[in-house]
Design a protein around this motif. Sequence first.
Motif, PDB file in Angstrom:
ATOM      1  N   UNK A  89      71.883  12.781  25.149  1.00 20.91           N
ATOM      2  CA  UNK A  89      73.230  12.880  25.695  1.00 20.91           C
ATOM      3  C   UNK A  89      73.294  12.587  27.192  1.00 20.91           C
ATOM      4  N   UNK A  90      72.195  12.731  27.907  1.00 18.36           N
ATOM      5  CA  UNK A  90      72.219  12.589  29.362  1.00 18.36           C
ATOM      6  C   UNK A  90      71.989  11.134  29.736  1.00 18.36           C
ATOM      7  N   UNK A  91      73.017  10.485  30.246  1.00 14.23           N
ATOM      8  CA  UNK A  91      72.920   9.080  30.612  1.00 14.23           C
ATOM      9  C   UNK A  91      73.377   8.791  32.033  1.00 14.23           C
ATOM     10  N   UNK A  92      74.073   9.729  32.670  1.00 11.83           N
ATOM     11  CA  UNK A  92      74.571   9.510  34.017  1.00 11.83           C
ATOM     12  C   UNK A  92      73.418   9.528  35.015  1.00 11.83           C
ATOM     13  N   UNK A  93      73.267   8.440  35.767  1.00 10.00           N
ATOM     14  CA  UNK A  93      72.126   8.311  36.668  1.00 10.00           C
ATOM     15  C   UNK A  93      72.071   9.387  37.742  1.00 10.00           C
ATOM     16  N   UNK A  94      73.208   9.707  38.335  1.00  8.50           N
ATOM     17  CA  UNK A  94      73.213  10.711  39.394  1.00  8.50           C
ATOM     18  C   UNK A  94      72.871  12.090  38.842  1.00  8.50           C
ATOM     19  N   UNK A  95      73.348  12.385  37.644  1.00  5.10           N
ATOM     20  CA  UNK A  95      73.016  13.667  37.021  1.00  5.10           C
ATOM     21  C   UNK A  95      71.534  13.735  36.699  1.00  5.10           C
ATOM     22  N   UNK A  96      70.987  12.625  36.220  1.00  6.87           N
ATOM     23  CA  UNK A  96      69.567  12.573  35.902  1.00  6.87           C
ATOM     24  C   UNK A  96      68.735  12.855  37.150  1.00  6.87           C
ATOM     25  N   UNK A  97      69.090  12.225  38.264  1.00  8.66           N
ATOM     26  CA  UNK A  97      68.343  12.453  39.510  1.00  8.66           C
ATOM     27  C   UNK A  97      68.505  13.888  39.995  1.00  8.66           C
ATOM     28  N   UNK A  98      69.689  14.430  39.827  1.00  5.12           N
ATOM     29  CA  UNK A  98      69.938  15.817  40.235  1.00  5.12           C
ATOM     30  C   UNK A  98      69.061  16.773  39.434  1.00  5.12           C
ATOM     31  N   UNK A  99      68.992  16.555  38.123  1.00  2.00           N
ATOM     32  CA  UNK A  99      68.173  17.409  37.271  1.00  2.00           C
ATOM     33  C   UNK A  99      66.684  17.215  37.574  1.00  2.00           C
ATOM     34  N   UNK A 100      66.314  16.000  37.912  1.00  2.00           N
ATOM     35  CA  UNK A 100      64.917  15.711  38.273  1.00  2.00           C
ATOM     36  C   UNK A 100      64.497  16.531  39.488  1.00  2.00           C
ATOM     37  N   UNK A 101      65.264  16.458  40.553  1.00  2.00           N
ATOM     38  CA  UNK A 101      64.901  17.176  41.776  1.00  2.00           C
ATOM     39  C   UNK A 101      65.089  18.684  41.634  1.00  2.00           C
ATOM     40  N   UNK A 102      65.977  19.105  40.733  1.00  2.00           N
ATOM     41  CA  UNK A 102      66.146  20.537  40.499  1.00  2.00           C
ATOM     42  C   UNK A 102      64.862  21.132  39.937  1.00  2.00           C
ATOM     43  N   UNK A 103      64.145  20.369  39.133  1.00  2.00           N
ATOM     44  CA  UNK A 103      62.865  20.812  38.583  1.00  2.00           C
ATOM     45  C   UNK A 103      61.920  21.219  39.715  1.00  2.00           C
ATOM     46  N   UNK A 104      61.885  20.425  40.771  1.00  2.00           N
ATOM     47  CA  UNK A 104      61.019  20.731  41.921  1.00  2.00           C
ATOM     48  C   UNK A 104      61.618  21.856  42.764  1.00  2.00           C
ATOM     49  N   UNK A 105      62.935  21.795  42.960  1.00  2.00           N
ATOM     50  CA  UNK A 105      63.612  22.798  43.788  1.00  2.00           C
ATOM     51  C   UNK A 105      63.443  24.200  43.212  1.00  2.00           C
ATOM     52  N   UNK A 106      63.426  24.325  41.907  1.00  2.00           N
ATOM     53  CA  UNK A 106      63.249  25.629  41.263  1.00  2.00           C
ATOM     54  C   UNK A 106      61.780  26.040  41.198  1.00  2.00           C
ATOM     55  N   UNK A 107      60.953  25.265  41.874  1.00  2.00           N
ATOM     56  CA  UNK A 107      59.516  25.546  42.003  1.00  2.00           C
ATOM     57  C   UNK A 107      58.820  25.670  40.660  1.00  2.00           C
ATOM     58  N   UNK A 108      59.139  24.763  39.760  1.00  2.00           N
ATOM     59  CA  UNK A 108      58.463  24.762  38.470  1.00  2.00           C
ATOM     60  C   UNK A 108      57.121  24.049  38.531  1.00  2.00           C
TER      61      UNK A 108
END
Length: 242
Positions: free
Chosen positions: A25-44
């Motif tokens: 379902x996830x196809x929006x490029x900006x959302x994809x990048x946001x979720x990508x960096x959130x992975x790092x931001x949440x210190x996973x």
Amino acid sequence: MIVEQCISPSAGDGDDGKPAPALQAITDNELIKKLWFRFFEENKTGCFFAAMVAKAPNAYGWFGEITHLSAEAINQAIQKAIIDPGINTISLIFPGVKTQADLAGFLEVLNEVQGITVESQTIYDGHVCLAYRLKVGKYSSWVTGFGPFDFLPQTRRAPFAGITLRVKPKPVYEWVLKASKETELHLADMDINVLKEIPRATFEQLWKMCFKRVKFILGHDPDLKSAAKTTYNLPIERSYGK
């Protein structure tokens, strides 16, 4: 090819062998990048410094790009980042790489990218650990792989498949806690100038906390599968050969 011997086409996919609906379902490029960096931001990943930088990655020269799965597109994205003075670290994200079979295809493509080589292939704990490197002038940049695959260490399980690598010489630090080869470039070589304002004792404390955090996320001491020098670890599910 070793990748084909290590990847099971269906493991980790949905019950019908198709990608999970959430990823479809996830196809929006900006959302994809946001979720990508959130992975790092949440210190996973376990790195407090990466978590800090990921709050405003572009300010530190770290950019994400949704990339077409072809050697030409990957090479163009890398070369563009190398010559861009505002970019020192690049994450190439591949939302279409959703299954283990997709990952096998991705690694085959990566083998064809100009300047990228496999420095080592090591059998460890039922996996083959692949160490990809990118030649950037006289430097060898370690390629760090991520993805939504259950065989990866927890510290690498980003919501999308992708690779992150540094494309500029490492900064000149006033001091370092762990020296590395001058010709090696690591994801950890971030331009974190703001840390000059943090007392060294605090910096060292955060450094030690990173190791504790990584161990907590993994559930065990770090090993070759989770090591920075390993790009991807792939389960060996058939006999190993040439």
